[in-house]
Design a protein around this motif. Structure first.
Motif, PDB file in Angstrom:
ATOM      1  N   SER A 105       0.963  -1.130  -0.094  1.00  0.00           N
ATOM      2  CA  SER A 105       0.098  -0.248   0.243  1.00  0.00           C
ATOM      3  C   SER A 105       0.922   1.075   0.463  1.00  0.00           C
ATOM      4  N   LEU A 106       1.804   1.022   1.011  1.00  0.00           N
ATOM      5  CA  LEU A 106       2.646   2.448   0.478  1.00  0.00           C
ATOM      6  C   LEU A 106       3.668   2.738  -0.755  1.00  0.00           C
ATOM      7  N   GLU A 107       4.277   1.936  -1.263  1.00  0.00           N
ATOM      8  CA  GLU A 107       4.750   2.289  -1.889  1.00  0.00           C
ATOM      9  C   GLU A 107       4.138   2.335  -3.434  1.00  0.00           C
ATOM     10  N   LEU A 108       2.586   1.907  -3.715  1.00  0.00           N
ATOM     11  CA  LEU A 108       1.101   1.842  -3.991  1.00  0.00           C
ATOM     12  C   LEU A 108       0.996   3.757  -4.700  1.00  0.00           C
ATOM     13  N   ARG A 109       0.958   4.324  -2.819  1.00  0.00           N
ATOM     14  CA  ARG A 109       0.751   5.290  -2.375  1.00  0.00           C
ATOM     15  C   ARG A 109       1.572   6.783  -3.017  1.00  0.00           C
ATOM     16  N   LYS A 110       2.607   5.511  -2.759  1.00  0.00           N
ATOM     17  CA  LYS A 110       4.302   7.146  -3.444  1.00  0.00           C
ATOM     18  C   LYS A 110       3.668   6.926  -4.762  1.00  0.00           C
ATOM     19  N   ARG A 111       3.640   5.860  -5.499  1.00  0.00           N
ATOM     20  CA  ARG A 111       3.551   5.830  -7.051  1.00  0.00           C
ATOM     21  C   ARG A 111       2.471   6.685  -7.287  1.00  0.00           C
ATOM     22  N   ALA A 112       1.371   6.936  -6.498  1.00  0.00           N
ATOM     23  CA  ALA A 112       0.171   7.763  -6.715  1.00  0.00           C
ATOM     24  C   ALA A 112      -1.108   6.480  -8.101  1.00  0.00           C
ATOM     25  N   VAL A 113      -0.656   5.201  -7.171  1.00  0.00           N
ATOM     26  CA  VAL A 113      -1.228   4.504  -8.115  1.00  0.00           C
ATOM     27  C   VAL A 113      -2.561   3.729  -7.032  1.00  0.00           C
ATOM     28  N   PRO A 114      -4.031   4.681  -7.522  1.00  0.00           N
ATOM     29  CA  PRO A 114      -5.269   3.962  -6.381  1.00  0.00           C
ATOM     30  C   PRO A 114      -5.484   2.315  -6.933  1.00  0.00           C
ATOM     31  N   PHE A 115      -5.144   1.371  -5.055  1.00  0.00           N
ATOM     32  CA  PHE A 115      -6.271   0.807  -4.383  1.00  0.00           C
ATOM     33  C   PHE A 115      -6.840   0.601  -3.663  1.00  0.00           C
ATOM     34  N   VAL A 116      -8.013  -0.288  -4.251  1.00  0.00           N
ATOM     35  CA  VAL A 116      -9.122  -1.211  -2.916  1.00  0.00           C
ATOM     36  C   VAL A 116      -8.133  -1.954  -2.144  1.00  0.00           C
ATOM     37  N   ILE A 117      -8.697  -1.897  -0.866  1.00  0.00           N
ATOM     38  CA  ILE A 117      -8.788  -2.848   0.088  1.00  0.00           C
ATOM     39  C   ILE A 117      -9.778  -4.117  -0.020  1.00  0.00           C
ATOM     40  N   TYR A 118      -9.329  -4.669   0.150  1.00  0.00           N
ATOM     41  CA  TYR A 118     -10.358  -6.339  -0.235  1.00  0.00           C
ATOM     42  C   TYR A 118     -10.007  -7.422   1.664  1.00  0.00           C
ATOM     43  N   SER A 119     -10.867  -7.960   2.408  1.00  0.00           N
ATOM     44  CA  SER A 119     -10.540  -8.237   3.506  1.00  0.00           C
ATOM     45  C   SER A 119     -12.095  -8.895   3.639  1.00  0.00           C
ATOM     46  N   GLY A 120     -11.498  -9.884   4.420  1.00  0.00           N
ATOM     47  CA  GLY A 120     -12.580 -10.484   5.436  1.00  0.00           C
ATOM     48  C   GLY A 120     -12.774 -10.149   6.469  1.00  0.00           C
ATOM     49  N   TYR A 121     -11.674  -9.084   7.248  1.00  0.00           N
ATOM     50  CA  TYR A 121     -11.552  -9.335   8.852  1.00  0.00           C
ATOM     51  C   TYR A 121     -11.822  -7.941   9.213  1.00  0.00           C
ATOM     52  N   GLY A 122     -12.551  -7.667   9.689  1.00  0.00           N
ATOM     53  CA  GLY A 122     -12.257  -5.866  10.085  1.00  0.00           C
ATOM     54  C   GLY A 122     -12.363  -5.379  10.820  1.00  0.00           C
ATOM     55  N   GLU A 123     -11.337  -6.014  11.445  1.00  0.00           N
ATOM     56  CA  GLU A 123     -10.076  -5.535  13.068  1.00  0.00           C
ATOM     57  C   GLU A 123      -8.716  -5.190  11.901  1.00  0.00           C
ATOM     58  N   ASP A 124      -8.718  -5.623  10.084  1.00  0.00           N
ATOM     59  CA  ASP A 124      -7.592  -5.608   9.799  1.00  0.00           C
ATOM     60  C   ASP A 124      -7.946  -3.513   9.140  1.00  0.00           C
ATOM     61  N   ARG A 125      -9.217  -3.520   9.597  1.00  0.00           N
ATOM     62  CA  ARG A 125      -8.796  -1.268   9.689  1.00  0.00           C
ATOM     63  C   ARG A 125      -8.275  -0.869  10.302  1.00  0.00           C
ATOM     64  N   GLU A 126      -8.265  -1.377  11.584  1.00  0.00           N
ATOM     65  CA  GLU A 126      -7.043  -1.351  12.738  1.00  0.00           C
ATOM     66  C   GLU A 126      -5.623  -1.526  12.299  1.00  0.00           C
ATOM     67  N   LEU A 127      -5.665  -2.178  11.726  1.00  0.00           N
ATOM     68  CA  LEU A 127      -3.903  -2.773  11.486  1.00  0.00           C
ATOM     69  C   LEU A 127      -3.993  -1.883  10.745  1.00  0.00           C
ATOM     70  N   LEU A 128      -4.482  -1.659   9.158  1.00  0.00           N
ATOM     71  CA  LEU A 128      -4.452  -0.346   8.228  1.00  0.00           C
ATOM     72  C   LEU A 128      -4.505   1.078   8.271  1.00  0.00           C
ATOM     73  N   ALA A 129      -5.091   1.376   9.387  1.00  0.00           N
ATOM     74  CA  ALA A 129      -5.695   2.676   9.609  1.00  0.00           C
ATOM     75  C   ALA A 129      -4.797   4.059   8.984  1.00  0.00           C
ATOM     76  N   GLU A 130      -3.849   4.025   8.374  1.00  0.00           N
ATOM     77  CA  GLU A 130      -3.364   5.313   7.868  1.00  0.00           C
ATOM     78  C   GLU A 130      -3.655   5.240   6.622  1.00  0.00           C
ATOM     79  N   PHE A 131      -4.766   4.276   6.135  1.00  0.00           N
ATOM     80  CA  PHE A 131      -5.681   4.039   4.675  1.00  0.00           C
ATOM     81  C   PHE A 131      -7.055   4.304   4.644  1.00  0.00           C
ATOM     82  N   HIS A 132      -7.382   5.008   5.405  1.00  0.00           N
ATOM     83  CA  HIS A 132      -9.036   5.171   6.207  1.00  0.00           C
ATOM     84  C   HIS A 132      -9.511   5.401   4.905  1.00  0.00           C
ATOM     85  N   GLN A 133      -8.234   6.476   3.733  1.00  0.00           N
ATOM     86  CA  GLN A 133      -9.503   6.889   2.478  1.00  0.00           C
ATOM     87  C   GLN A 133      -9.297   6.223   1.514  1.00  0.00           C
ATOM     88  N   VAL A 134      -8.635   5.351   1.802  1.00  0.00           N
ATOM     89  CA  VAL A 134      -8.596   4.061   0.374  1.00  0.00           C
ATOM     90  C   VAL A 134     -10.108   2.899   0.695  1.00  0.00           C
TER      91      VAL A 134
END
Length: 125
Positions: free
Chosen positions: A72-101
Motif C-alpha cells: 500500500s505504501l509503495e502504491l501510494r508513493k507511485r500514485a496508484v489507486p487501490f482498494v483493500i479487500y478483506s474478510g476481517y474488519g479488525e484489519d482496518r485498525e492495522l491499516l488505519a493510515e489508509f482510511h481514505q482507501v
C-alpha cells in the motif's frame, strides 16, 4: 505467439486465497483488464513492483507474510489507486493510515470488485 494489448489497464491482484485470486483474475480479464498476479504474498508483489507499475490494484489486507501495508505504501508513493479487500474488519485498525482507501469486506460478488476497479480508474480517491 499472442501479443499483449498494452492499451488495456493493468490491475495488480494481491490475494492469498488461490480460488478467490483466480476467479477475480478471470472477472477482471473478462471486463477488459490485463492482470499482474494474482500474487499470494507481499514479497512476490514487491518483487514484481521492482520493475513494473500497475494502473490500479486490489489488495487483500492480510496475507501469509503479513499485511498489505508495505504494498500500500509503495502504491501510494507511485500514485496508484487501490482498494483493500478483506474478510476481517479488525484489519482496518492495522491499516488505519489508509482510511481514505476504499474498503470492501469479503464476501461480495466479484462484480463489486470489478466496479470498484473501474471507479478507481475513472476517479481515484
Amino acid at each position: 505467439m499472442t501479443q499483449l494489448d498494452d492499451s488495456k489497464k493493468l490491475v495488480l491482484i494481491l490475494e492469498d486465497e488461490v480460488l478467490i485470486g483466480i476467479n477475480l483474475q478471470d472477472e477482471l480479464q473478462d471486463a477488459g483488464y490485463r492482470i499482474a498476479g494474482p500474487f499470494a504474498t507481499c514479497a512476490s508483489a514487491l518483487e514484481w513492483l521492482q520493475t513494473s507499475t500497475p494502473d490500479a490494484a486490489i489488495l487483500d489486507a492480510a496475507l501469509k507474510d503479513g499485511t498489505c501495508r508495505e504494498i500500500s505504501l509503495e502504491l501510494r508513493k507511485r500514485a496508484v489507486p487501490f482498494v483493500i479487500y478483506s474478510g476481517y474488519g479488525e484489519d482496518r485498525e492495522l491499516l488505519a493510515e489508509f482510511h481514505q482507501v476504499p474498503w470492501i469486506e469479503k464476501p461480495v460478488p466479484l462484480s463489486v470488485l470489478v466496479q470498484a476497479c473501474q471507479q478507481l480508474l475513472i476517479s481515484p480517491y
